[in-house]
Motif scaffolding. Sequence first.
Motif, mmCIF file in Angstrom:
data_model
loop_
_atom_site.group_PDB
_atom_site.id
_atom_site.type_symbol
_atom_site.label_atom_id
_atom_site.label_comp_id
_atom_site.label_asym_id
_atom_site.label_seq_id
_atom_site.Cartn_x
_atom_site.Cartn_y
_atom_site.Cartn_z
ATOM 1 N N ALA A 71 0.841 -1.201 0.000
ATOM 2 C CA ALA A 71 0.000 0.000 0.000
ATOM 3 C C ALA A 71 0.877 1.253 0.000
ATOM 4 C CB ALA A 71 -0.921 -0.012 1.214
ATOM 5 N N GLU A 72 1.982 1.197 0.722
ATOM 6 C CA GLU A 72 2.901 2.345 0.772
ATOM 7 C C GLU A 72 3.540 2.593 -0.599
ATOM 8 O OE1 GLU A 72 6.626 3.908 3.519
ATOM 9 O OE2 GLU A 72 6.290 1.760 3.289
ATOM 10 N N GLU A 73 3.963 1.513 -1.251
ATOM 11 C CA GLU A 73 4.578 1.655 -2.568
ATOM 12 C C GLU A 73 3.573 2.162 -3.594
ATOM 13 O OE1 GLU A 73 7.947 -1.852 -2.294
ATOM 14 O OE2 GLU A 73 5.935 -2.328 -3.011
ATOM 15 N N ALA A 74 2.335 1.697 -3.515
ATOM 16 C CA ALA A 74 1.295 2.191 -4.429
ATOM 17 C C ALA A 74 1.078 3.686 -4.210
ATOM 18 C CB ALA A 74 -0.005 1.423 -4.221
ATOM 19 N N GLY A 75 1.149 4.120 -2.955
ATOM 20 C CA GLY A 75 1.046 5.551 -2.655
ATOM 21 C C GLY A 75 2.200 6.327 -3.271
ATOM 22 N N PHE A 76 3.407 5.753 -3.200
ATOM 23 C CA PHE A 76 4.566 6.402 -3.817
ATOM 24 C C PHE A 76 4.374 6.535 -5.326
ATOM 25 C CE2 PHE A 76 7.548 4.732 -0.293
ATOM 26 C CZ PHE A 76 7.323 5.863 0.469
ATOM 27 N N ILE A 77 3.848 5.485 -5.941
ATOM 28 C CA ILE A 77 3.632 5.519 -7.389
ATOM 29 C C ILE A 77 2.626 6.600 -7.752
ATOM 30 C CG2 ILE A 77 2.763 4.191 -9.365
ATOM 31 C CD1 ILE A 77 5.516 3.304 -8.486
ATOM 32 N N ARG A 78 1.528 6.689 -6.977
ATOM 33 C CA ARG A 78 0.532 7.739 -7.248
ATOM 34 C C ARG A 78 1.146 9.125 -7.062
ATOM 35 N NH1 ARG A 78 -2.693 3.984 -4.836
ATOM 36 N NH2 ARG A 78 -2.521 4.872 -2.757
ATOM 37 N N MET A 79 1.962 9.267 -6.006
ATOM 38 C CA MET A 79 2.615 10.547 -5.756
ATOM 39 C C MET A 79 3.584 10.871 -6.891
ATOM 40 S SD MET A 79 4.920 11.745 -2.476
ATOM 41 C CE MET A 79 3.827 10.940 -1.339
ATOM 42 N N LEU A 80 4.302 9.881 -7.338
ATOM 43 C CA LEU A 80 5.247 10.061 -8.429
ATOM 44 C C LEU A 80 4.526 10.466 -9.710
ATOM 45 C CD1 LEU A 80 8.214 9.784 -9.269
ATOM 46 C CD2 LEU A 80 7.769 7.402 -9.777
ATOM 47 N N ALA A 81 3.395 9.843 -9.983
ATOM 48 C CA ALA A 81 2.622 10.206 -11.174
ATOM 49 C C ALA A 81 2.117 11.638 -11.067
ATOM 50 C CB ALA A 81 1.458 9.246 -11.353
ATOM 51 N N GLY A 82 1.681 12.037 -9.868
ATOM 52 C CA GLY A 82 1.230 13.416 -9.667
ATOM 53 C C GLY A 82 2.364 14.413 -9.851
ATOM 54 N N LEU A 87 5.153 18.478 -13.067
ATOM 55 C CA LEU A 87 6.382 18.882 -13.757
ATOM 56 C C LEU A 87 6.105 19.143 -15.233
ATOM 57 C CD1 LEU A 87 9.435 19.312 -13.764
ATOM 58 C CD2 LEU A 87 9.690 16.858 -14.131
ATOM 59 N N ASN A 88 5.320 18.291 -15.840
ATOM 60 C CA ASN A 88 4.979 18.461 -17.244
ATOM 61 C C ASN A 88 4.227 19.774 -17.464
ATOM 62 O OD1 ASN A 88 4.798 17.715 -19.980
ATOM 63 N ND2 ASN A 88 2.763 16.858 -19.638
ATOM 64 N N GLN A 89 3.272 20.063 -16.584
ATOM 65 C CA GLN A 89 2.509 21.314 -16.702
ATOM 66 C C GLN A 89 3.417 22.532 -16.504
ATOM 67 O OE1 GLN A 89 -0.694 20.994 -13.901
ATOM 68 N NE2 GLN A 89 -1.795 19.471 -15.122
ATOM 69 N N LEU A 90 4.303 22.452 -15.499
ATOM 70 C CA LEU A 90 5.223 23.576 -15.257
ATOM 71 C C LEU A 90 6.151 23.813 -16.440
ATOM 72 C CD1 LEU A 90 6.272 23.114 -11.535
ATOM 73 C CD2 LEU A 90 5.101 25.079 -12.513
ATOM 74 N N LEU A 91 6.693 22.754 -16.985
ATOM 75 C CA LEU A 91 7.614 22.917 -18.102
ATOM 76 C C LEU A 91 6.893 23.437 -19.346
ATOM 77 C CD1 LEU A 91 9.919 19.795 -17.718
ATOM 78 C CD2 LEU A 91 10.440 22.185 -17.189
ATOM 79 N N ARG A 92 5.667 23.009 -19.560
ATOM 80 C CA ARG A 92 4.898 23.523 -20.698
ATOM 81 C C ARG A 92 4.619 25.021 -20.515
ATOM 82 N NH1 ARG A 92 -0.898 21.593 -21.687
ATOM 83 N NH2 ARG A 92 -0.235 20.281 -19.991
ATOM 84 N N PHE A 93 4.227 25.387 -19.277
ATOM 85 C CA PHE A 93 3.957 26.795 -18.992
ATOM 86 C C PHE A 93 5.232 27.634 -19.140
ATOM 87 C CE2 PHE A 93 3.624 30.307 -15.889
ATOM 88 C CZ PHE A 93 2.518 30.958 -16.433
#
Length: 125
Positions: A71-82, A87-93
């Motif tokens: 469950a902790e690792e799945a949380g890390f993955i979700r956090m990483l995806a967020g 980062l993608n939005q910031l770099l595009r902006f």
Amino acid sequence: MKEVESMEQNSHKSKGGRPPKKVKRNAQLMVRLSETERFLIESKAKDAGLRPSTWLRQAARKARVVARLSAEEAGFIRMLAGLANNLNQLLRFTNMQGLLHETKKAAELLSNIDHLLKRLANDDR
């Protein structure tokens, strides 16, 4: 007197036939397999000198199942995806506006992503 002795001997005599098994296996588990999976199980059982059912029972007792993600690792993955999405939005902006200030935020997010990846990679599986 002889009749009593012969009756006692008859009561202790074995009825004959196969002795009772220690463990009665009367439950069944039906499993669907592909042809490849069946061939794999049968060949491993043959190599071990066992019947496939015996091999499967032994494999089930000795097998160690490891969950793909805790469950902790799945949380890390979700956090990483967020973080990656942010980062993608910031770099595009930043690219659209030409802002250098946003580059610092992007570098911070990259650092956070790197930290999370290192935590996931340090897992002792």
